[in-house]
Design a protein around this motif. Structure first.
Motif, short mmCIF file in Angstrom:
data_model
loop_
_atom_site.label_atom_id
_atom_site.label_comp_id
_atom_site.label_asym_id
_atom_site.label_seq_id
_atom_site.Cartn_x
_atom_site.Cartn_y
_atom_site.Cartn_z
N UNK A 34 23.70 3.37 -37.00
CA UNK A 34 22.41 4.04 -37.20
C UNK A 34 21.72 3.60 -38.49
N UNK A 35 22.12 2.44 -39.01
CA UNK A 35 21.47 1.81 -40.17
C UNK A 35 21.57 2.65 -41.45
N UNK A 36 22.57 3.52 -41.54
CA UNK A 36 22.76 4.27 -42.77
C UNK A 36 23.57 3.44 -43.76
N UNK A 37 23.40 3.75 -45.05
CA UNK A 37 24.16 3.08 -46.08
C UNK A 37 24.33 4.00 -47.28
N UNK A 38 25.26 3.62 -48.15
CA UNK A 38 25.53 4.40 -49.36
C UNK A 38 26.09 3.47 -50.42
N UNK A 39 25.70 3.71 -51.69
CA UNK A 39 26.20 2.90 -52.79
C UNK A 39 26.60 3.76 -53.97
N UNK A 40 27.68 3.37 -54.60
CA UNK A 40 28.12 3.99 -55.85
C UNK A 40 28.43 2.87 -56.82
N UNK A 41 27.61 2.77 -57.88
CA UNK A 41 27.80 1.77 -58.92
C UNK A 41 28.05 2.50 -60.23
N UNK A 42 29.25 2.35 -60.75
CA UNK A 42 29.64 3.03 -61.99
C UNK A 42 29.52 2.07 -63.16
N UNK A 43 28.89 2.54 -64.25
CA UNK A 43 28.77 1.74 -65.46
C UNK A 43 28.28 2.61 -66.61
N UNK B 146 27.00 -7.30 -62.73
CA UNK B 146 26.32 -7.21 -64.02
C UNK B 146 24.93 -6.62 -63.81
N UNK B 147 24.59 -5.58 -64.60
CA UNK B 147 23.26 -4.99 -64.54
C UNK B 147 22.29 -5.76 -65.44
N UNK B 148 22.52 -5.70 -66.73
CA UNK B 148 21.67 -6.36 -67.72
C UNK B 148 22.42 -6.40 -69.04
N UNK C 24 28.04 -4.32 -67.56
CA UNK C 24 28.62 -4.57 -66.25
C UNK C 24 28.74 -3.29 -65.42
N UNK C 25 28.79 -3.50 -64.12
CA UNK C 25 29.17 -2.43 -63.21
C UNK C 25 30.70 -2.36 -63.23
N UNK D 231 31.32 6.04 -69.81
CA UNK D 231 31.77 6.15 -68.41
C UNK D 231 33.00 5.29 -68.10
N UNK D 232 33.80 4.98 -69.10
CA UNK D 232 35.11 4.38 -68.86
C UNK D 232 36.06 5.47 -68.34
N UNK D 233 36.85 5.14 -67.37
CA UNK D 233 37.79 6.11 -66.79
C UNK D 233 39.21 5.57 -66.97
N UNK D 234 40.08 6.39 -67.52
CA UNK D 234 41.49 6.02 -67.65
C UNK D 234 42.26 6.58 -66.46
N UNK D 235 42.90 5.70 -65.72
CA UNK D 235 43.70 6.08 -64.56
C UNK D 235 45.17 6.11 -64.98
N UNK D 236 45.87 7.19 -64.61
CA UNK D 236 47.28 7.34 -64.96
C UNK D 236 48.10 7.59 -63.70
N UNK D 237 49.14 6.80 -63.52
CA UNK D 237 50.03 6.93 -62.37
C UNK D 237 51.44 7.21 -62.87
N UNK D 238 51.90 8.42 -62.68
CA UNK D 238 53.26 8.77 -63.08
C UNK D 238 54.26 8.26 -62.04
N UNK D 239 55.50 8.08 -62.47
CA UNK D 239 56.57 7.61 -61.58
C UNK D 239 56.20 6.30 -60.91
N UNK D 240 55.51 5.43 -61.66
CA UNK D 240 55.11 4.13 -61.12
C UNK D 240 56.31 3.20 -61.01
N UNK D 241 56.40 2.48 -59.91
CA UNK D 241 57.47 1.52 -59.67
C UNK D 241 56.89 0.12 -59.64
#
Length: 250
Positions: A162-171, A143-145, A150-151, A192-202
């Motif tokens: 080597x102390x590297x990092x990366x973040x991706x927070x979608x909201x 939760x952001x605010x 929400x994220x 920023x809602x994303x609809x995911x579609x999976x064809x031939x789903x079992x």
């Protein structure tokens, strides 16, 4: 008399079958990199850089629907620590509890079709008070605010070598409210809602989430992190990957 005994037996069998609890359908998600399963303790290579590890990978799932040419099934989820009938939270933080599957209240009458679901939280649920929200919307680290909500997806990775990092927070962004402690009265400019579609789903076969596809052509470091800024080229690429490429597949 014999006929009536057989009839009574047949009716009894039918009632017994009818009383059997229906086996729910399970949606199991597995994170992979280039098709190889990855876990918290496992390292993987990205852009010739070895040693990357997941720290957090979580995302909200809503509107799970399976359909074919004849039928359409909209699923309600079981109420658990990571889901309620409307929404589920998949994944978790390393070294803490994680949940990689969701169970629906009932199974469909068919076992193959096109599965679709939304990655995120709908506006009418996104900006409610998280202290009063039912699980899984009560999880503070997603939760952001009140203003931002929400994220929808949270990915944090690190490279301890080597102390590297990366973040991706979608909201959602562009949410108009009088302050960060107030919910917007109208939908955000960029849901920023994303609809995911999976064809031939079992049914009851796992769904894979491939980080290699999501992170394609993205250099992982702190400077490239994405918090859903609209003017951030890394955010635009990541959001485009979710929409176009097979980040999720079966």
């Amino acid at each position: 008399m014999y006929f009536y005994k057989r009839l009574a037996c047949a009716v009894g069998c039918l009632l017994l079958v009818a009383c059997q609890p229906e086996t729910p359908v399970t949606f199991k998600f597995i994170p992979v990199y280039n098709g190889a399963p990855i876990e918290c303790e496992k390292t993987w290579q990205h852009q010739q850089q070895t040693g990357w590890q997941i720290r957090t990978l979580q995302f909200f799932v809503t509107n799970l629907t399976l359909e074919n040419d004849m039928q359409k099934q909209e699923f309600s989820l079981q109420t658990t620590v990571n889901s309620n009938p409307t929404i589920g939270l998949v994944g978790g933080q390393c070294q803490q509890s994680d949940y990689w599957q969701l169970s629906a209240l009932s199974a469909p009458d068919f076992e193959e079709g096109t599965l679709s679901f939304d990655l995120g939280v709908p506006f009418e649920l996104n900006h409610n008070n998280p202290l009063r929200a039912p699980a899984p919307l009560d999880q503070a680290d997603m939760f952001w605010s009140w203003q931002m909500g929400h994220k929808f997806l949270r990915l944090d990775v690190a490279n301890p070598s080597d102390a590297r990092s990366f973040s991706y927070h979608l909201g959602s962004t562009g949410c108009d409210a009088v302050s960060s402690l107030r919910a917007p009265k109208t939908p955000c400019q960029h849901p920023n809602l994303v609809t995911i579609t999976l064809k031939d789903f079992k049914v009851n076969q796992p769904i894979y989430l491939d980080l290699a596809v999501l992170l394609k052509d993205v250099t992982l470091n702190q400077d490239n992190r994405c918090m859903s800024e609209q003017n951030n080229p890394v955010c635009l690429r990541l959001f485009g990957q979710l929409q176009r490429d097979k980040v999720f597949y079966q």
